[in-house]
Design a protein around this motif. Structure first.
Motif, PDB file in Angstrom:
ATOM      1  N   ARG A   1     159.255 109.644  35.684  1.00 54.03           N
ATOM      2  CA  ARG A   1     158.956 108.213  35.779  1.00 54.03           C
ATOM      3  C   ARG A   1     158.140 107.911  37.032  1.00 54.03           C
ATOM      4  O   ARG A   1     157.170 107.153  36.979  1.00 54.03           O
ATOM      5  CB  ARG A   1     160.274 107.418  35.806  1.00 54.03           C
ATOM      6  CG  ARG A   1     160.104 105.916  35.852  1.00 54.03           C
ATOM      7  CD  ARG A   1     159.298 105.387  34.701  1.00 54.03           C
ATOM      8  NE  ARG A   1     159.176 103.950  34.715  1.00 54.03           N
ATOM      9  CZ  ARG A   1     158.179 103.265  34.148  1.00 54.03           C
ATOM     10  NH1 ARG A   1     157.211 103.926  33.518  1.00 54.03           N
ATOM     11  NH2 ARG A   1     158.161 101.954  34.202  1.00 54.03           N
TER      12      ARG A   1
ATOM     13  N   TYR B   1     150.257 114.057  41.815  1.00 52.83           N
ATOM     14  CA  TYR B   1     151.545 113.686  42.414  1.00 52.83           C
ATOM     15  C   TYR B   1     152.042 114.764  43.363  1.00 52.83           C
ATOM     16  O   TYR B   1     152.502 114.477  44.468  1.00 52.83           O
ATOM     17  CB  TYR B   1     152.551 113.443  41.280  1.00 52.83           C
ATOM     18  CG  TYR B   1     153.978 113.243  41.734  1.00 52.83           C
ATOM     19  CD1 TYR B   1     154.383 112.055  42.342  1.00 52.83           C
ATOM     20  CD2 TYR B   1     154.936 114.241  41.538  1.00 52.83           C
ATOM     21  CE1 TYR B   1     155.694 111.866  42.739  1.00 52.83           C
ATOM     22  CE2 TYR B   1     156.244 114.065  41.937  1.00 52.83           C
ATOM     23  CZ  TYR B   1     156.619 112.879  42.539  1.00 52.83           C
ATOM     24  OH  TYR B   1     157.919 112.700  42.938  1.00 52.83           O
TER      25      TYR B   1
ATOM     26  N   HIS C   1     157.257  99.254  45.096  1.00 49.28           N
ATOM     27  CA  HIS C   1     158.511  99.469  44.374  1.00 49.28           C
ATOM     28  C   HIS C   1     159.650  98.655  44.985  1.00 49.28           C
ATOM     29  O   HIS C   1     160.480  98.089  44.255  1.00 49.28           O
ATOM     30  CB  HIS C   1     158.852 100.958  44.400  1.00 49.28           C
ATOM     31  CG  HIS C   1     160.170 101.290  43.789  1.00 49.28           C
ATOM     32  ND1 HIS C   1     160.391 101.265  42.419  1.00 49.28           N
ATOM     33  CD2 HIS C   1     161.368 101.651  44.353  1.00 49.28           C
ATOM     34  CE1 HIS C   1     161.650 101.598  42.176  1.00 49.28           C
ATOM     35  NE2 HIS C   1     162.255 101.832  43.337  1.00 49.28           N
TER      36      HIS C   1
ATOM     37  N   GLU D   1     156.216 110.053  38.650  1.00 50.73           N
ATOM     38  CA  GLU D   1     154.897 110.657  38.487  1.00 50.73           C
ATOM     39  C   GLU D   1     154.006 109.783  37.603  1.00 50.73           C
ATOM     40  O   GLU D   1     152.799 109.671  37.832  1.00 50.73           O
ATOM     41  CB  GLU D   1     155.050 112.051  37.872  1.00 50.73           C
ATOM     42  CG  GLU D   1     153.777 112.881  37.911  1.00 50.73           C
ATOM     43  CD  GLU D   1     154.024 114.333  37.586  1.00 50.73           C
ATOM     44  OE1 GLU D   1     153.032 115.095  37.577  1.00 50.73           O
ATOM     45  OE2 GLU D   1     155.185 114.722  37.356  1.00 50.73           O
ATOM     46  N   GLU D   2     154.612 109.167  36.615  1.00 56.53           N
ATOM     47  CA  GLU D   2     153.859 108.261  35.740  1.00 56.53           C
ATOM     48  C   GLU D   2     153.326 107.076  36.542  1.00 56.53           C
ATOM     49  O   GLU D   2     152.153 106.670  36.388  1.00 56.53           O
ATOM     50  CB  GLU D   2     154.775 107.790  34.605  1.00 56.53           C
ATOM     51  CG  GLU D   2     154.120 106.839  33.619  1.00 56.53           C
ATOM     52  CD  GLU D   2     155.095 106.358  32.565  1.00 56.53           C
ATOM     53  OE1 GLU D   2     154.887 105.243  32.037  1.00 56.53           O
ATOM     54  OE2 GLU D   2     156.078 107.071  32.290  1.00 56.53           O
ATOM     55  N   MET D   3     154.180 106.487  37.379  1.00 58.45           N
ATOM     56  CA  MET D   3     153.742 105.367  38.210  1.00 58.45           C
ATOM     57  C   MET D   3     152.639 105.801  39.175  1.00 58.45           C
ATOM     58  O   MET D   3     151.661 105.099  39.396  1.00 58.45           O
ATOM     59  CB  MET D   3     154.939 104.812  39.003  1.00 58.45           C
ATOM     60  CG  MET D   3     156.023 104.176  38.152  1.00 58.45           C
ATOM     61  SD  MET D   3     157.504 103.804  39.126  1.00 58.45           S
ATOM     62  CE  MET D   3     156.835 102.756  40.404  1.00 58.45           C
ATOM     63  N   TRP D   4     152.816 106.986  39.765  1.00 54.52           N
ATOM     64  CA  TRP D   4     151.827 107.523  40.716  1.00 54.52           C
ATOM     65  C   TRP D   4     150.473 107.685  40.033  1.00 54.52           C
ATOM     66  O   TRP D   4     149.431 107.295  40.585  1.00 54.52           O
ATOM     67  CB  TRP D   4     152.339 108.860  41.256  1.00 54.52           C
ATOM     68  CG  TRP D   4     151.433 109.553  42.232  1.00 54.52           C
ATOM     69  CD1 TRP D   4     150.242 110.164  41.961  1.00 54.52           C
ATOM     70  CD2 TRP D   4     151.631 109.705  43.650  1.00 54.52           C
ATOM     71  NE1 TRP D   4     149.688 110.693  43.097  1.00 54.52           N
ATOM     72  CE2 TRP D   4     150.517 110.423  44.148  1.00 54.52           C
ATOM     73  CE3 TRP D   4     152.627 109.323  44.520  1.00 54.52           C
ATOM     74  CZ2 TRP D   4     150.404 110.771  45.500  1.00 54.52           C
ATOM     75  CZ3 TRP D   4     152.511 109.655  45.864  1.00 54.52           C
ATOM     76  CH2 TRP D   4     151.412 110.370  46.352  1.00 54.52           C
ATOM     77  N   ASN D   5     150.465 108.278  38.862  1.00 54.39           N
ATOM     78  CA  ASN D   5     149.205 108.556  38.170  1.00 54.39           C
ATOM     79  C   ASN D   5     148.474 107.276  37.782  1.00 54.39           C
ATOM     80  O   ASN D   5     147.232 107.249  37.726  1.00 54.39           O
ATOM     81  CB  ASN D   5     149.465 109.421  36.933  1.00 54.39           C
ATOM     82  CG  ASN D   5     149.911 110.820  37.300  1.00 54.39           C
ATOM     83  OD1 ASN D   5     149.607 111.302  38.387  1.00 54.39           O
ATOM     84  ND2 ASN D   5     150.642 111.468  36.405  1.00 54.39           N
ATOM     85  N   LYS D   6     149.220 106.220  37.498  1.00 57.84           N
ATOM     86  CA  LYS D   6     148.572 104.937  37.177  1.00 57.84           C
ATOM     87  C   LYS D   6     147.904 104.348  38.409  1.00 57.84           C
ATOM     88  O   LYS D   6     146.810 103.799  38.329  1.00 57.84           O
ATOM     89  CB  LYS D   6     149.609 103.954  36.625  1.00 57.84           C
ATOM     90  CG  LYS D   6     150.026 104.238  35.193  1.00 57.84           C
ATOM     91  CD  LYS D   6     151.011 103.177  34.696  1.00 57.84           C
ATOM     92  CE  LYS D   6     151.408 103.448  33.264  1.00 57.84           C
ATOM     93  NZ  LYS D   6     152.390 102.437  32.761  1.00 57.84           N
ATOM     94  N   MET D   7     148.573 104.455  39.547  1.00 56.25           N
ATOM     95  CA  MET D   7     148.013 103.888  40.774  1.00 56.25           C
ATOM     96  C   MET D   7     146.939 104.775  41.393  1.00 56.25           C
ATOM     97  O   MET D   7     145.959 104.280  41.956  1.00 56.25           O
ATOM     98  CB  MET D   7     149.132 103.651  41.804  1.00 56.25           C
ATOM     99  CG  MET D   7     150.105 102.556  41.429  1.00 56.25           C
ATOM    100  SD  MET D   7     151.353 102.251  42.702  1.00 56.25           S
ATOM    101  CE  MET D   7     150.362 101.656  44.068  1.00 56.25           C
ATOM    102  N   TYR D   8     147.105 106.108  41.269  1.00 54.86           N
ATOM    103  CA  TYR D   8     146.197 107.056  41.918  1.00 54.86           C
ATOM    104  C   TYR D   8     145.754 108.136  40.934  1.00 54.86           C
ATOM    105  O   TYR D   8     146.178 109.294  41.002  1.00 54.86           O
ATOM    106  CB  TYR D   8     146.883 107.712  43.136  1.00 54.86           C
ATOM    107  CG  TYR D   8     147.658 106.749  43.992  1.00 54.86           C
ATOM    108  CD1 TYR D   8     147.037 105.709  44.678  1.00 54.86           C
ATOM    109  CD2 TYR D   8     149.053 106.867  44.124  1.00 54.86           C
ATOM    110  CE1 TYR D   8     147.756 104.827  45.469  1.00 54.86           C
ATOM    111  CE2 TYR D   8     149.784 106.001  44.918  1.00 54.86           C
ATOM    112  CZ  TYR D   8     149.130 104.967  45.577  1.00 54.86           C
ATOM    113  OH  TYR D   8     149.841 104.091  46.360  1.00 54.86           O
ATOM    114  N   PRO D   9     144.915 107.777  39.981  1.00 53.61           N
ATOM    115  CA  PRO D   9     144.531 108.743  38.940  1.00 53.61           C
ATOM    116  C   PRO D   9     143.764 109.958  39.472  1.00 53.61           C
ATOM    117  O   PRO D   9     143.745 110.996  38.821  1.00 53.61           O
ATOM    118  CB  PRO D   9     143.652 107.905  38.003  1.00 53.61           C
ATOM    119  CG  PRO D   9     143.182 106.751  38.821  1.00 53.61           C
ATOM    120  CD  PRO D   9     144.280 106.466  39.789  1.00 53.61           C
TER     121      PRO D   9
END
Length: 889
Positions: free
Chosen positions: A123, A137, A65, A125-133
């Motif tokens: 926002r 979070y 980020h 949490e969305e980034m987190w879930n994409k990187m670490y499905p």
């Protein structure tokens, strides 16, 4: 301040810090409070998993980020990851090297928002879930943490070798030290920022002069230092400009022993600060407040419960709120003293109008006269004047005694200090007004340094006073005071700490009144007005008490859980009752020698305090209720009254605790504080081997009770028994004692290896251990004398000792022919009270005691001079600590 000192302070305040430290400190305090509501992050296995998540997920996301922001929205760090990140950054050198090794640069906190700031996390949490499905979070502390897979993941990744577990555990005590209401006040924090700059200036000066010194901050300074370090990049840049290096923050040393690194470092820092700036380093509200209290719960209270707000008390009784300030006082210097008086002067201090928190008179030395730094710490109400009395040492005919004659007076208005809106400290030269006949060529000036916190709600103290003896037989928890109540034959009068009547309580047994319209109503507690009217406060129906409060009512239920609490108060709030003194009431110093069976702590559980918060303390032995929150006052008073009835009927909350165990505890407690503890071993063995019926008030190996002996002489072991005719009730728990003489009043119990109570002894001579006992003509309340010369050849000698001479440990006792007045108790390693001693000589610790001759005046008590950290010895009303070298941080 001298001109050179002013110049040094101005130079310190010109230090440039590129961070809003005040705002950062406020956010830090909010964050630490949030972490404290999630204490699973303090311990394994959640702590290890949080460290793994921080290393494996948060730091890579942060680096990505900061390098190329995906959106303009700030990144919101998960609470568990923020906690580990917080502790990692408090070792700035290690954090810098770890970041550079993994990411090539220091990872700062630009455009990063704390999880407690209330910003939307969607926002992030969305980034987190994409990187670490596969990793959520938020960390769920209820999840199972697989240790094997965690260890395998850690070994396969390139993580920091810094011991983050230890780093976290070092910060847990800090959270407690700064979790105080005044810490987040703007005035307090502004002064803390200024003091932090002064702290940095000392370090810069030492570096310039090649002086190696371990500088130790007070807790206000340390809070700001932490706030600076949390902005890692700014901190490194600021310190490079100031010192040419990044200042290390060493929090690994926690040994507060006198003479060790932390102690000597703090003493050296204090001296350098005061020499450099002419200001006092010790500050009210910023000093060490003792060890972190033991929690009452290991897991947070589940908030699935929704309590109903039961009906309010119709005739609500208004209890005024009481505010308190913490005060730190020092006498720095005195000028224009006549040559013959130098070195002989001391200063006594008191409130001109004593208040409910501070009603004593204490004496301290002056730094310039004695060369020894002494600081007094106390709490008082934020009103009135503090009166200072200059005294001069004069010769005394009595050995071991010093006599100080008044020399002059001055005062300082506490109200003016608080209303001025200026700094929370005062350094003033006060003009001493000499007494008539005292001659001085120039006005005598006294340099007084006083710091204080802003007013916060204080614990209020209420006393339950029986109008008649409540117990027919001895009980573990008697309410000791007896007085005549208004308009009723038998009631309990509730008074405040000034002795003013608040309520008169009475319990009615309705189980035999068959004509009532509500036959299920078995008991009722009501209060009685001055006109004789009664108003219901509590009702017992079926198996529950319903207690009415000023802000809603509660049901008192037996414990249904397994966390150690005894009762629950269920209503619009959840309160659990635990045996002993807990949390804020946890005993410190000499208070630990008091039996915890005498206390109940009411602990409130809520969203802000899921692990519990002390709401009230009930002291059954002394009939005292301490309450802080206004909503709890009426509930707490009524609760104490009801529980004392339950104790009377059930013989204590724990059936296994009988007289035998209590005697053993008495012996063990006394033995632990005696030089020749082995002398009591045989007594303990004797008690352990006696018949178990002692728990049922049996008399074993005793001469028995004499004729006319009142009820409850049980629990007597290896004694001469209760003496001749007229022995009052409650002489139980007498172990290897001479027993009670003829005409002995009630309550002579718990006499261990003692000469016993002499003839004509009043009530309450109990808990006399290895003592000469109470002599003839002894008044009531001579109890709790350990290794004592007793009260003047017996209690009071020929003149007779007044009431409440108790709690004398290794003391010369109450003196001779003139007769000792009332309340000479709580004398520890003291010379005792001389002949003709007036009332209130108690609480003398390592003191020369009260002198004889013309008779000691009243209220000589609470003479303390000890080397403990600021905190005191749990005295009943006035708690004042006079200390020399406490460790701050």
């Amino acid at each position: 301040m001298e001109k050179e000192q002013e110049r040094e302070w101005t130079e310190a305040q010109n230090i440039v810090v590129s961070v809003d430290l005040l705002e950062t400190a406020k956010k830090q305090l909010q964050f630490l409070a949030a972490v404290d509501r999630n204490r699973f992050l303090y311990e394994s296995p959640a702590l290890e998993w949080a460290i793994y998540r921080y290393n494996a997920f948060w730091l890579p996301l942060l680096a990505k980020h900061l390098e190329n922001p995906i959106s303009e929205d700030p990144l919101v760090v998960p609470l568990d990851c923020e906690w580990i990140w917080h502790c990692h950054r408090l070792n700035p050198l290690r954090y810098k090297s770890d970041c550079k090794e993994r990411f090539g640069r220091i990872l700062g906190n630009h455009n990063i928002i704390s999880s407690v700031q209330g910003i939307s996390k969607s926002r992030t949490e969305e980034m987190w879930n994409k990187m670490y499905p596969e990793e959520p979070y938020e960390l769920d502390y209820n999840r199972r943490f697989p240790g094997d897979s965690l260890q395998k993941n850690v070994q396969s990744e390139k993580f920091t070798s810094y011991d983050l577990v230890s780093a976290v555990r070092r910060q847990v005590p800090f959270c407690f030290q700064v979790a105080r209401p005044h810490m987040s006040d703007d005035r307090f924090l502004e002064e803390a920022v200024a003091r932090y700059k002064g702290f940095l200036h000392l370090i810069r000066t030492n570096r310039k002069n090649s002086i190696k010194r371990f500088c130790v901050p007070t807790y206000d300074v340390d809070l700001i230092w932490h706030s600076h370090q949390l902005h890692s990049i700014s901190y490194c840049n600021d310190l490079y400009k100031l010192l040419g290096k990044v200042l290390e923050h060493d929090d690994t040393d926690s040994d507060r022993t006198k003479g060790k690194k932390l102690d000597t470092g703090f003493s050296d820092t204090t001296k350098q600060w005061e020499d450099t700036f002419g200001l006092r380093y010790w500050k009210a509200g910023a000093m060490y407040r003792g060890t972190t209290p033991t929690p009452v719960a290991q897991i947070p209270f589940p908030f699935t419960y929704e309590g109903k707000k039961l009906h309010n008390f119709d005739n609500a009784i208004q209890f005024p709120e009481m505010k308190a300030v913490e005060v730190l006082l020092e006498f720095v210097e005195i000028k224009n003293v006549p040559e013959g008086e130098k070195g002989n002067l001391r200063v006594s201090f008191s409130k001109k109008q004593p208040d409910r928190l501070f009603n004593a008179k204490k004496t301290m030395s002056i730094l310039s006269e004695s060369g020894e730094k002494q600081v007094a710490y106390f709490q008082c109400e934020p009103t009135g004047e503090v009166l200072f009395e200059l005294t001069c040492n004069s010769p005394s005919n009595l050995p071991l005694y010093k006599s100080f004659k008044p020399y002059g007076f001055c005062s300082l208005s506490l109200q003016d200090c608080l209303d001025s809106g200026s700094q929370l400290s005062v350094n003033k030269w006060l003009t001493v007004v000499p007494l008539t006949g005292i001659l001085a060529s120039k006005p005598i000036l006294l340099h007084v340094s006083l710091s204080f916190t802003l007013p916060t709600p204080a614990f209020q103290v209420f006393h339950l006073v029986r109008s008649q003896p409540f117990f027919k037989s001895p009980c573990n928890f008697p309410l000791p005071k007896i007085r005549k109540a208004k308009n009723v034959k038998s009631s309990t009068c509730v008074t405040d700490d000034d002795g003013n009547d608040v309520l008169n309580l009475q319990m009615r047994d309705l189980s035999k009144e068959m004509t009532r319209s509500t036959p299920e109503l078995l008991k009722e507690v009501h209060y009685i007005t001055d006109s004789g009217e009664t108003h219901s406060l509590a009702e017992f129906q079926g198996t529950e008490w319903c207690i009415k409060g000023t802000h809603g009512s509660f049901k008192l239920c037996r414990s249904s859980g397994n966390d150690g609490h005894l009762f629950e108060l269920v209503g619009h709030k959840m309160v659990k009752l635990f045996a002993g003194r807990r949390l804020d009431f946890e005993p410190k110093h000499c208070g630990k020698h008091t039996s915890e069976h005498d206390y109940i702590t009411a602990v409130e559980f809520c969203a802000d305090y899921p692990y519990g918060r002390a709401a009230a303390l009930i002291d059954f032995k002394n009939g005292i209720v301490k309450v802080k929150d206004e909503w709890m006052i009426l509930i707490g008073i009524t609760l104490a009254f009801i529980l004392s009835d339950i104790l009377k009927r059930e013989g204590g909350f724990t059936a296994k605790v009988g007289y035998k165990e209590n005697i053993i505890n008495q012996v063990v407690q006394v033995a632990s504080s005696h030089d020749n503890a082995e002398n009591l071993t045989e007594v303990k063995v004797e008690v352990e081997n006696t018949d178990t019926q002692i728990a049922k008030q049996g008399i074993s190996q005793s001469g028995g009770c004499g004729s006319g002996c009142g009820s409850g002489c049980g629990g007597a072991v290896n004694i001469g028994g209760c003496g001749g005719s007229g022995c009052g009730s409650g002489c139980g728990n007498i172990v290897q004692s001479g027993g009670c003489g003829s005409g002995c009043g009630s309550g002579c119990g718990n006499i261990v290896q003692s000469g016993g109570c002499g003839s004509g002894c009043g009530s309450g001579c109990g808990n006399i251990v290895q003592s000469g006992g109470c002599g003839s003509g002894c008044g009531s309340g001579c109890g709790n004398m350990a290794k004592c010369g007793a009260c003047g050849g017996g209690c009071g000698g020929s003149g007779g000792c007044g009431s409440s001479c108790g709690h004398m440990i290794k003391s010369g006792g109450c003196g001779g022919s003139g007769g000792c007045g009332s309340s000479c108790g709580q004398m520890v390693k003291s010379g005792g009270c001389g002949s003709g001693c007036g009332g209130g000589c108690g609480h003398m610790a390592k003191s020369g005691g009260c002198g004889g001759g013309g008779g000691c005046g009243s209220s000589c008590g609470s003479n303390l001079l000890h080397d403990d950290n600021v905190g005191g010895c749990d005295l009943p009303k006035v708690e004042v600590s006079i200390v020399n070298e406490p460790v701050a941080a």
